[in-house]
Design a protein around this motif. Sequence first.
Motif, PDB file in Angstrom:
ATOM      1  N   LEU A 157     -18.197 -29.440 -20.907  1.00 49.64           N
ATOM      2  CA  LEU A 157     -19.494 -29.510 -21.574  1.00 49.64           C
ATOM      3  C   LEU A 157     -20.621 -29.422 -20.560  1.00 49.64           C
ATOM      4  O   LEU A 157     -20.520 -29.952 -19.447  1.00 49.64           O
ATOM      5  N   PRO A 158     -21.733 -28.772 -20.927  1.00 46.59           N
ATOM      6  CA  PRO A 158     -22.925 -28.816 -20.075  1.00 46.59           C
ATOM      7  C   PRO A 158     -23.406 -30.257 -19.910  1.00 46.59           C
ATOM      8  O   PRO A 158     -23.171 -31.117 -20.767  1.00 46.59           O
ATOM      9  N   GLU A 162     -26.494 -31.317 -19.957  1.00 52.86           N
ATOM     10  CA  GLU A 162     -27.612 -31.598 -20.858  1.00 52.86           C
ATOM     11  C   GLU A 162     -27.355 -30.933 -22.206  1.00 52.86           C
ATOM     12  O   GLU A 162     -27.191 -29.712 -22.281  1.00 52.86           O
ATOM     13  N   LEU A 163     -27.309 -31.734 -23.271  1.00 51.73           N
ATOM     14  CA  LEU A 163     -27.107 -31.226 -24.630  1.00 51.73           C
ATOM     15  C   LEU A 163     -28.044 -31.968 -25.568  1.00 51.73           C
ATOM     16  O   LEU A 163     -28.809 -32.853 -25.154  1.00 51.73           O
ATOM     17  N   THR A 164     -27.973 -31.608 -26.862  1.00 47.80           N
ATOM     18  CA  THR A 164     -28.747 -32.312 -27.887  1.00 47.80           C
ATOM     19  C   THR A 164     -27.781 -33.011 -28.828  1.00 47.80           C
ATOM     20  O   THR A 164     -26.847 -32.391 -29.341  1.00 47.80           O
ATOM     21  N   THR A 224     -27.724 -36.830 -21.840  1.00 49.61           N
ATOM     22  CA  THR A 224     -27.001 -36.480 -20.627  1.00 49.61           C
ATOM     23  C   THR A 224     -25.544 -36.864 -20.823  1.00 49.61           C
ATOM     24  O   THR A 224     -25.252 -37.997 -21.236  1.00 49.61           O
ATOM     25  N   LEU A 236     -22.744 -32.708 -30.803  1.00 54.75           N
ATOM     26  CA  LEU A 236     -23.495 -32.242 -29.639  1.00 54.75           C
ATOM     27  C   LEU A 236     -23.690 -30.742 -29.780  1.00 54.75           C
ATOM     28  O   LEU A 236     -22.736 -30.003 -30.062  1.00 54.75           O
ATOM     29  N   ARG A 237     -24.922 -30.291 -29.579  1.00 54.71           N
ATOM     30  CA  ARG A 237     -25.224 -28.864 -29.703  1.00 54.71           C
ATOM     31  C   ARG A 237     -25.922 -28.387 -28.442  1.00 54.71           C
ATOM     32  O   ARG A 237     -26.724 -29.112 -27.843  1.00 54.71           O
ATOM     33  N   ASP A 238     -25.582 -27.179 -28.085  1.00 48.97           N
ATOM     34  CA  ASP A 238     -26.231 -26.507 -26.958  1.00 48.97           C
ATOM     35  C   ASP A 238     -27.297 -25.577 -27.535  1.00 48.97           C
ATOM     36  O   ASP A 238     -26.987 -24.479 -27.993  1.00 48.97           O
ATOM     37  N   ARG A 259     -27.582 -21.928 -26.093  1.00 51.45           N
ATOM     38  CA  ARG A 259     -26.547 -20.953 -26.449  1.00 51.45           C
ATOM     39  C   ARG A 259     -26.349 -20.843 -27.961  1.00 51.45           C
ATOM     40  O   ARG A 259     -25.472 -20.113 -28.416  1.00 51.45           O
ATOM     41  N   ALA A 262     -21.323 -27.700 -29.483  1.00 51.59           N
ATOM     42  CA  ALA A 262     -20.438 -27.953 -28.345  1.00 51.59           C
ATOM     43  C   ALA A 262     -19.270 -28.847 -28.724  1.00 51.59           C
ATOM     44  O   ALA A 262     -18.140 -28.633 -28.279  1.00 51.59           O
TER      45      ALA A 262
END
Length: 593
Positions: free
Chosen positions: A279-280, A282-284, A295, A322-324, A327, A331
């Motif tokens: 996973l990145p 930083e996500l939402t 984070t 969690l959403r990116d 992109r 996620a």
Amino acid sequence: MHVIATAGHVDHGKSALLRALTGMEPDRWAEERRRGMTLDLGFVWTRLPGAGDLAFVDVPGHERLVGTMLAGVGPVPAVLFVVAADQGWQPQSEEHLSVLDALGVRHGVLAVSRCDLAEPDAARAQALARIAESSLGTLPSVAVSAVSGAGLDALRTRLVRLAGELPAPDRAADVRLWVDRAFTVRGHGTVVTGTLGAGTVRVGDRLQLARDGQVLRVRGLECLKEPRQAADAVARVAVNVTGPGAGALRRGDALLTPGRWLTTDTVDVRLRGDPARELPRELTLHAGSAAVPVTVRPLGEGSARLRLAVPLPLRVGDTALLRDPGRHRVAAGLIVLDVRPPPLTRRGAAAARDRELRAAPASTDGTGEVRRRGLIRRSELCAMGLRPPAEPVAGDWLADPVHWSALCDRLRDVVEEHAARNPLDPGLPLESARRALDLPERALVGALLARSPGLRHVDGRVYGDHTRPVLPADAEAAVDTVRADLTREPFRAPEADRLRELGLTPRLLAAAEAAGALLRISDGIVLLPGADARAADVLARLAQPFSVSQARQALDTTRRVAVPLLTYLDACGRTVRVDGALRRCRSPGPAPG
């Protein structure tokens, strides 16, 4: 009432289908109607025999509006998934399905729309195959046309069945209303709308704003445009609120039952989707109608710690995703496992925490949390979304049995250590015991004493059953002299000069009392143990009520002793004042212990 959200690709006819089902216009803005595309959440409803009121949350299908779609879908338990017969499965069909799968939505109906433009079979087969791989599983499907009306009755029948399959809400639960719209009505003030998933809201209730703790009052309430005095879950509600900060309410806020929720900016979660390490950072996070930057710190392949930019009212067992946003993809879905996780300070702590989370049962039983913390308030455990495993040991405090037993043993050790260091004053003060055991409240010391044979509590101090002050030889001889004097004249307490002559300081007198050799009735006034009962027997033979002077004469003592002795007897419940000058002995029955 039952609440159902729509899902599906842009321009697949979600709003047109709702318009045909309900006779209402879900697109609230002129721009939406001009462009023929939903840009914001819409709300319509209908009443069906066998199901009652069905409310629909119409969500936009465009890829740039997935955040808005999530605000509408988040609190809703079921979905009407729409796929156009003439276009089939499309990119936003896939993303909306990934949202529903991440949130764990299990109830729904597939509507193959625009069947007046193309045969529905190919689109139906494709959609059902994709949906079957998600949390929705095998869905019933209906081919419909909002233009011709074909299939609408069959869809209504399926919706009635869907309503009957939805789990019953907990109407006694704590309220958490996620706000999806907030606006001002002239003459009424601020109104917010949302899907009430659990609990009951009443006019006059107080609701707490999660963001800053401000308490607002429910001034008015509507369900489906009808005024109500109360609304219970599940329901679409419009709530007129008043109070400090009401005008600043916005989408993503939550209104809560006051004092029953914790807000948190750090949670440990179990993931469904991409491995945590992929996973990145930083996500939402999307929870309810809220969207908060987070984070991500991977703990293991299937778990992570999230640090939220804004605290949210989350509980153990909550689902979110969690959403990116960069992109345009989901996620991972997640389940909240801990809203008060322990700090990760040592090397290897993250891996150890992952093992602990993997071993934890996926339930809301609070046994594990009580075990981890040792002591926790019952109200805090409930606010975390966990069931108390037992009754409190004192006040609101829950204790892990193993930890509680260890505290009992430690208390004995602390009392013995204190007595060894302080032979003249072996009683450990309650506050010292609390500090030594690192307890949050002194009442817990009392609860430990009740479970600790061999310890006793006397005048705010803790003694071992066999613990007595050890007086120096000269002090012991002095006490023996005082006892001999009092044996001859039981109520003529030695004067202060006599005590100084014998070397009996206040500390030694206190030690003598703790040893059971003397009874202190006030500072500097000592008698033999049992003198209080003997005095009460003498006074009971007087004519009732009696004065201080009469008591002094009957006891053959001085006013210096008679006044504090009578005050002591009052406090013990052996005598009682009749007025400012007279007393009487209590009767019938023995004095209180």
